[in-house]
Design a protein around this motif. Structure first.
Motif, PDB file in Angstrom:
ATOM      1  N   CYS A   1      -0.203  36.298  95.487  1.00  0.00           N
ATOM      2  CA  CYS A   1      -1.431  36.713  96.625  1.00  0.00           C
ATOM      3  C   CYS A   1      -2.221  37.592  96.061  1.00  0.00           C
ATOM      4  CB  CYS A   1      -0.945  36.812  97.829  1.00  0.00           C
ATOM      5  SG  CYS A   1      -0.490  38.606  98.414  1.00  0.00           S
ATOM      6  N   ALA A   2      -3.544  37.684  96.478  1.00  0.00           N
ATOM      7  CA  ALA A   2      -4.676  38.590  96.465  1.00  0.00           C
ATOM      8  C   ALA A   2      -3.953  39.755  97.056  1.00  0.00           C
ATOM      9  CB  ALA A   2      -5.815  38.426  97.142  1.00  0.00           C
ATOM     10  N   PRO A   3      -4.458  40.907  96.232  1.00  0.00           N
ATOM     11  CA  PRO A   3      -3.790  42.394  96.626  1.00  0.00           C
ATOM     12  C   PRO A   3      -4.514  42.973  98.037  1.00  0.00           C
ATOM     13  CG  PRO A   3      -5.588  42.750  95.024  1.00  0.00           C
ATOM     14  CD  PRO A   3      -5.432  41.202  94.979  1.00  0.00           C
ATOM     15  N   THR A   4      -5.227  42.152  98.881  1.00  0.00           N
ATOM     16  CA  THR A   4      -5.713  42.806 100.074  1.00  0.00           C
ATOM     17  C   THR A   4      -4.771  42.952 101.043  1.00  0.00           C
ATOM     18  OG1 THR A   4      -6.388  40.644 100.798  1.00  0.00           O
ATOM     19  CG2 THR A   4      -7.851  41.716  99.323  1.00  0.00           C
ATOM     20  N   PRO A   5      -4.729  43.807 102.147  1.00  0.00           N
ATOM     21  CA  PRO A   5      -3.739  43.907 103.316  1.00  0.00           C
ATOM     22  C   PRO A   5      -3.654  42.545 103.899  1.00  0.00           C
ATOM     23  CG  PRO A   5      -4.991  45.804 103.140  1.00  0.00           C
ATOM     24  CD  PRO A   5      -5.627  44.809 102.069  1.00  0.00           C
ATOM     25  N   GLU A   6      -4.656  41.846 104.142  1.00  0.00           N
ATOM     26  CA  GLU A   6      -4.725  40.639 105.038  1.00  0.00           C
ATOM     27  C   GLU A   6      -4.014  39.553 104.108  1.00  0.00           C
ATOM     28  OE1 GLU A   6      -7.409  37.856 107.865  1.00  0.00           O
ATOM     29  OE2 GLU A   6      -8.653  38.912 106.249  1.00  0.00           O
ATOM     30  N   ALA A   7      -4.307  39.409 102.974  1.00  0.00           N
ATOM     31  CA  ALA A   7      -3.750  38.432 102.241  1.00  0.00           C
ATOM     32  C   ALA A   7      -2.162  38.552 101.826  1.00  0.00           C
ATOM     33  CB  ALA A   7      -4.047  38.370 100.859  1.00  0.00           C
ATOM     34  N   ARG A   8      -1.613  40.045 101.829  1.00  0.00           N
ATOM     35  CA  ARG A   8      -0.339  40.134 101.686  1.00  0.00           C
ATOM     36  C   ARG A   8       0.493  39.995 103.105  1.00  0.00           C
ATOM     37  NH1 ARG A   8       1.693  43.624  97.747  1.00  0.00           N
ATOM     38  NH2 ARG A   8       2.479  45.072  99.386  1.00  0.00           N
ATOM     39  N   LEU A   9      -0.266  40.242 104.168  1.00  0.00           N
ATOM     40  CA  LEU A   9       0.330  40.104 105.500  1.00  0.00           C
ATOM     41  C   LEU A   9       0.647  38.604 105.508  1.00  0.00           C
ATOM     42  CD1 LEU A   9       1.305  41.585 107.847  1.00  0.00           C
ATOM     43  CD2 LEU A   9      -0.826  41.247 108.941  1.00  0.00           C
ATOM     44  N   HIS A  10      -0.381  37.931 105.487  1.00  0.00           N
ATOM     45  CA  HIS A  10      -0.129  36.478 105.441  1.00  0.00           C
ATOM     46  C   HIS A  10       0.766  35.862 104.487  1.00  0.00           C
ATOM     47  CE1 HIS A  10      -1.415  32.067 104.308  1.00  0.00           C
ATOM     48  NE2 HIS A  10      -1.590  32.149 105.703  1.00  0.00           N
TER      49      HIS A  10
ATOM     50  N   GLU B   1      -2.976  50.834 107.612  1.00  0.00           N
ATOM     51  CA  GLU B   1      -3.899  51.912 106.999  1.00  0.00           C
ATOM     52  C   GLU B   1      -5.244  51.370 106.818  1.00  0.00           C
ATOM     53  OE1 GLU B   1      -3.685  53.817 102.790  1.00  0.00           O
ATOM     54  OE2 GLU B   1      -1.762  54.173 103.915  1.00  0.00           O
ATOM     55  N   ALA B   2      -5.524  50.155 106.533  1.00  0.00           N
ATOM     56  CA  ALA B   2      -6.826  49.364 106.396  1.00  0.00           C
ATOM     57  C   ALA B   2      -7.573  48.933 107.576  1.00  0.00           C
ATOM     58  CB  ALA B   2      -6.637  47.906 105.613  1.00  0.00           C
ATOM     59  N   GLY B   3      -6.696  49.123 108.808  1.00  0.00           N
ATOM     60  CA  GLY B   3      -7.235  49.053 110.388  1.00  0.00           C
ATOM     61  C   GLY B   3      -7.337  47.517 110.648  1.00  0.00           C
ATOM     62  N   LEU B   4      -6.571  46.890 109.796  1.00  0.00           N
ATOM     63  CA  LEU B   4      -6.449  45.407 110.080  1.00  0.00           C
ATOM     64  C   LEU B   4      -5.702  45.193 111.434  1.00  0.00           C
ATOM     65  CD1 LEU B   4      -7.071  42.505 109.156  1.00  0.00           C
ATOM     66  CD2 LEU B   4      -4.866  42.839 107.709  1.00  0.00           C
ATOM     67  N   ILE B   5      -4.622  46.022 111.318  1.00  0.00           N
ATOM     68  CA  ILE B   5      -3.939  45.988 112.619  1.00  0.00           C
ATOM     69  C   ILE B   5      -3.765  47.285 113.241  1.00  0.00           C
ATOM     70  CG2 ILE B   5      -2.566  43.717 111.936  1.00  0.00           C
ATOM     71  CD1 ILE B   5      -0.327  45.274 111.225  1.00  0.00           C
ATOM     72  N   HIS B   6      -3.207  47.329 114.467  1.00  0.00           N
ATOM     73  CA  HIS B   6      -3.092  48.714 114.987  1.00  0.00           C
ATOM     74  C   HIS B   6      -1.581  48.766 115.791  1.00  0.00           C
ATOM     75  CE1 HIS B   6      -7.246  49.408 114.768  1.00  0.00           C
ATOM     76  NE2 HIS B   6      -7.412  48.046 115.313  1.00  0.00           N
ATOM     77  N   GLY B   7      -0.979  50.050 115.867  1.00  0.00           N
ATOM     78  CA  GLY B   7       0.248  50.096 116.358  1.00  0.00           C
ATOM     79  C   GLY B   7       1.082  50.739 115.719  1.00  0.00           C
ATOM     80  N   ASP B   8       2.408  51.008 115.984  1.00  0.00           N
ATOM     81  CA  ASP B   8       3.436  51.668 115.188  1.00  0.00           C
ATOM     82  C   ASP B   8       4.023  50.829 114.150  1.00  0.00           C
ATOM     83  OD1 ASP B   8       5.660  53.912 115.125  1.00  0.00           O
ATOM     84  OD2 ASP B   8       6.708  52.162 115.204  1.00  0.00           O
ATOM     85  N   LYS B   9       4.202  51.289 113.019  1.00  0.00           N
ATOM     86  CA  LYS B   9       4.600  50.310 111.857  1.00  0.00           C
ATOM     87  C   LYS B   9       5.783  49.781 112.076  1.00  0.00           C
ATOM     88  CE  LYS B   9       5.692  52.526 107.932  1.00  0.00           C
ATOM     89  NZ  LYS B   9       5.377  53.220 106.471  1.00  0.00           N
TER      90      LYS B   9
ATOM     91  N   MET C   1      -3.139  36.027 115.427  1.00  0.00           N
ATOM     92  CA  MET C   1      -2.641  36.797 117.053  1.00  0.00           C
ATOM     93  C   MET C   1      -2.674  38.244 116.832  1.00  0.00           C
ATOM     94  SD  MET C   1       0.034  34.280 118.307  1.00  0.00           S
ATOM     95  CE  MET C   1       0.069  32.481 117.639  1.00  0.00           C
ATOM     96  N   ILE C   2      -2.262  38.707 115.635  1.00  0.00           N
ATOM     97  CA  ILE C   2      -1.816  40.201 115.639  1.00  0.00           C
ATOM     98  C   ILE C   2      -3.109  40.838 115.022  1.00  0.00           C
ATOM     99  CG2 ILE C   2       0.401  40.206 115.687  1.00  0.00           C
ATOM    100  CD1 ILE C   2       0.399  40.873 112.452  1.00  0.00           C
ATOM    101  N   THR C   3      -4.217  40.485 114.659  1.00  0.00           N
ATOM    102  CA  THR C   3      -5.488  41.065 113.842  1.00  0.00           C
ATOM    103  C   THR C   3      -6.466  40.554 114.735  1.00  0.00           C
ATOM    104  OG1 THR C   3      -5.872  38.956 112.417  1.00  0.00           O
ATOM    105  CG2 THR C   3      -4.543  40.789 111.651  1.00  0.00           C
TER     106      THR C   3
END
Length: 189
Positions: free
Chosen positions: A75-84, A139-147, A183-185
């Motif tokens: 996948c692309a190295p972006t946080p959103e692509a990695r999460l997906h 870290e990228a601000g894509l989601i919020h909360g405790d890791k 749902m989480i972003t």
């Protein structure tokens, strides 16, 4: 113990039976019958029922880890692509190795201490991948909360799909992964 194709096939059959009957209700005689061998022949491949359970969970967890790593590499190295990619990979694991995954989820507590110790590094490696991907998204601000909590929440939601998701239904794993991440972003502006 050997790692022959026959042993792997027996492991898959055992996973199916453990899902249908539960580990505690599954007898060695039932396993041998399902596998099409005599009860004594079963011990050529495994020491005991506990080793069979360990083999089922080990194979399933190794597969999940391999699928997740491949998805992250592709996948692309972006946080959103990695999460997906991780969500899609987890769903793919459920579809391609459902029985082993269900056994790992519901029968982990049946493992003896030695087997749990043997398998913990695989489970920890898989969870560490999730922690890394979720940490990057935080870290990228894509989601919020405790890791830790976000990781557990997402894995819990994905794991629960084994109870209700129909692969023949209207949503593909790709669409389901996309919906979960949406749902989480927060929505894009």
């Amino acid at each position: 113990m050997n790692d022959s194709p026959r042993r792997r096939e027996l492991t898959r059959l055992a996973a199916q039976l453990f899902v249908q009957e539960g580990f505690d209700r599954t007898t060695v005689r039932m396993l041998a019958q399902e596998m099409g061998i005599k009860s004594g022949s079963l011990f050529h491949h495994f020491r005991d029922k506990q080793e069979i359970l360990c083999a089922v969970i080990e194979e399933g967890t190794q597969n999940a880890l391999a699928i997740a790593r491949e998805a992250l590499e592709a996948c692309a190295p972006t946080p959103e692509a990695r999460l997906h990619a991780m969500a899609r990979a987890h769903l793919e694991t459920l579809l391609t190795d459902r029985n082993a995954h269900v056994v790992a989820l519901y029968e982990w507590r049946r493992l003896d201490a030695e087997s749990r110790a043997h398998l913990s590094h695989l489970r920890d490696a898989y969870e560490a991948l999730w922690q890394e991907v979720v940490g990057d998204a935080l870290e990228a601000g894509l989601i919020h909360g405790d890791k830790f909590l976000v990781s557990r929440f997402v894995l819990g939601a994905l794991n629960w799909t084994v109870r209700w998701y129909d692969p023949e239904g209207s949503r593909t794993p790709e669409e389901l992964a996309r919906e979960l991440i949406a749902m989480i972003t927060p929505p894009s502006h």
